[in-house]
Design a protein around this motif. Sequence first.
Motif, PDB file in Angstrom:
ATOM      1  N   ILE A 181      18.589 -18.955  18.030  1.00 40.39           N
ATOM      2  CA  ILE A 181      19.450 -18.335  18.958  1.00 40.39           C
ATOM      3  C   ILE A 181      18.577 -16.904  18.740  1.00 40.39           C
ATOM      4  O   ILE A 181      17.747 -17.110  18.621  1.00 40.39           O
ATOM      5  CB  ILE A 181      20.114 -17.630  17.016  1.00 40.39           C
TER       6      ILE A 181
ATOM      7  N   ASP B  52      26.120 -13.596  26.677  1.00 38.85           N
ATOM      8  CA  ASP B  52      26.569 -14.793  27.433  1.00 38.85           C
ATOM      9  C   ASP B  52      25.494 -15.510  28.565  1.00 38.85           C
ATOM     10  O   ASP B  52      26.546 -16.887  28.679  1.00 38.85           O
ATOM     11  CB  ASP B  52      27.975 -14.047  28.353  1.00 38.85           C
TER      12      ASP B  52
ATOM     13  N   ARG C 197      13.057 -24.875  21.890  1.00 36.67           N
ATOM     14  CA  ARG C 197      14.702 -25.679  22.642  1.00 36.67           C
ATOM     15  C   ARG C 197      13.754 -27.229  22.982  1.00 36.67           C
ATOM     16  O   ARG C 197      13.663 -28.374  22.203  1.00 36.67           O
ATOM     17  CB  ARG C 197      15.384 -25.546  23.969  1.00 36.67           C
TER      18      ARG C 197
ATOM     19  N   LEU D 100      25.315 -17.510  11.961  1.00 33.79           N
ATOM     20  CA  LEU D 100      24.595 -18.192  12.708  1.00 33.79           C
ATOM     21  C   LEU D 100      23.964 -19.284  12.054  1.00 33.79           C
ATOM     22  O   LEU D 100      23.749 -20.486  12.619  1.00 33.79           O
ATOM     23  CB  LEU D 100      24.367 -17.833  14.095  1.00 33.79           C
TER      24      LEU D 100
ATOM     25  N   PHE E 121      20.658 -21.321  24.726  1.00 34.33           N
ATOM     26  CA  PHE E 121      21.008 -21.132  23.622  1.00 34.33           C
ATOM     27  C   PHE E 121      21.749 -21.301  22.842  1.00 34.33           C
ATOM     28  O   PHE E 121      22.761 -21.471  23.835  1.00 34.33           O
ATOM     29  CB  PHE E 121      20.719 -19.568  23.338  1.00 34.33           C
ATOM     30  N   ASP E 122      21.597 -21.410  21.696  1.00 30.32           N
ATOM     31  CA  ASP E 122      22.941 -22.568  20.850  1.00 30.32           C
ATOM     32  C   ASP E 122      23.441 -21.625  20.054  1.00 30.32           C
ATOM     33  O   ASP E 122      24.876 -21.701  20.036  1.00 30.32           O
ATOM     34  CB  ASP E 122      21.983 -23.377  19.841  1.00 30.32           C
ATOM     35  N   ALA E 123      23.255 -20.165  20.049  1.00 30.08           N
ATOM     36  CA  ALA E 123      24.003 -18.723  20.110  1.00 30.08           C
ATOM     37  C   ALA E 123      22.827 -17.650  20.427  1.00 30.08           C
ATOM     38  O   ALA E 123      21.593 -17.871  20.368  1.00 30.08           O
ATOM     39  CB  ALA E 123      24.282 -19.358  18.392  1.00 30.08           C
ATOM     40  N   ALA E 124      24.228 -16.583  20.367  1.00 36.42           N
ATOM     41  CA  ALA E 124      23.602 -15.230  20.708  1.00 36.42           C
ATOM     42  C   ALA E 124      24.256 -14.597  19.510  1.00 36.42           C
ATOM     43  O   ALA E 124      25.346 -14.800  19.995  1.00 36.42           O
ATOM     44  CB  ALA E 124      23.064 -14.826  21.502  1.00 36.42           C
TER      45      ALA E 124
ATOM     46  N   VAL F 167      23.298 -18.870  26.292  1.00 33.59           N
ATOM     47  CA  VAL F 167      24.023 -19.457  26.089  1.00 33.59           C
ATOM     48  C   VAL F 167      24.617 -19.635  26.820  1.00 33.59           C
ATOM     49  O   VAL F 167      24.838 -21.286  27.038  1.00 33.59           O
ATOM     50  CB  VAL F 167      25.394 -19.274  24.469  1.00 33.59           C
TER      51      VAL F 167
ATOM     52  N   LYS G 124      17.798 -25.690  16.341  1.00 33.10           N
ATOM     53  CA  LYS G 124      18.143 -24.344  17.147  1.00 33.10           C
ATOM     54  C   LYS G 124      17.934 -23.319  17.259  1.00 33.10           C
ATOM     55  O   LYS G 124      17.237 -23.152  16.978  1.00 33.10           O
ATOM     56  CB  LYS G 124      19.008 -23.587  15.475  1.00 33.10           C
TER      57      LYS G 124
END
Length: 328
Positions: free
Chosen positions: A168, A178, A160, A203, A186-189, A181, A166
């Motif tokens: 993941i 949780d 990042r 994702l 993180f943008d998504a997991a 993110v 992005k």
Amino acid sequence: MITREIQLTTQIAGVPSREHFTVVEAEIDGEVLVRTDHLGLAATYLELMRSDCHLPVPAWQPGQRIGVMAIGTVLRSASPDLHEGDLVQSMSGWSTHSAGPATSYVKLDRNAYPDPTYHLGQGPTAYYGMANVAKVGPGDVVFVSGAAGGVGSLAGQIARNLGASKVIGSAGSQAKVDYLVGELGFDAAFDYHQDPVAALNELAPEGITVFFDTVGGPLYEAALAAAAPGARFALCGSLSTQLGAAAQRFPEPDRAAATERGIELLPFSCHHTPDQIAAWHSHFRTWLDQNTFVFPQTVVQAGIDTVPDAFLSLLRGDYRGNVSVRLA
């Protein structure tokens, strides 16, 4: 001076247990005497306890002290370079005290970080893999497996900060998802117990351009299926296959499938040069000062006798982030 230390009882062939470690007392003497305050723990140490170790450093032998990274306080010194009270780092390992020549200790700046344990993080591996091996930059879509672990939790944040569009991560529970993110940015997991191919397709429908792999196995296959043409795979470890014979622990990746799509497979070692370590600490301090980085860690309070138990808990996935022991 008498120290209590942990020695390897016998090299590990299968599942590690408490019986593989022995607590002994040993007499030590040297130019510098150091009290051990903090010990670093990492899953990589398991490989060094095997007779068929695949790392580019000698495996530990039965009867040998577990010689991992430690931070301590100088109690006595006959060297003009170190003085009583200095904070030092060494590879003295699992012991209450250590002694040796001054050249075997590196003096640390007590004010460099909020806590000495920051020196024990696995940042050199994460930074070298992301910056120098995968060469992450603006626009990259990055997937990190084992993202709640010591290396992965740093690697995602490094990506990042290097400009990835992005990031993941995958982890082994919803709580860790949780955490990635909500706390690490993180943008998504996703939980890898789900269908990882479906998760990555949802994702990252545009395809991942960088994969930082600490796990191997099914997650490597999922990343291969979700990769954009020309993606770079920085292969750091294979935690999903860490038990068994060497061939099972380090399965050969599907190079033919990768080659067909122009994917670069870039395995790299976790053994680092002083320049690589210095590069990490330079960026680490800058990002902490800029409030663009969180140091994810678990600090276990323990006596020397229970350090092996903390190590076994780490291997079971009981902790998250970088793990260290603060000796009682």
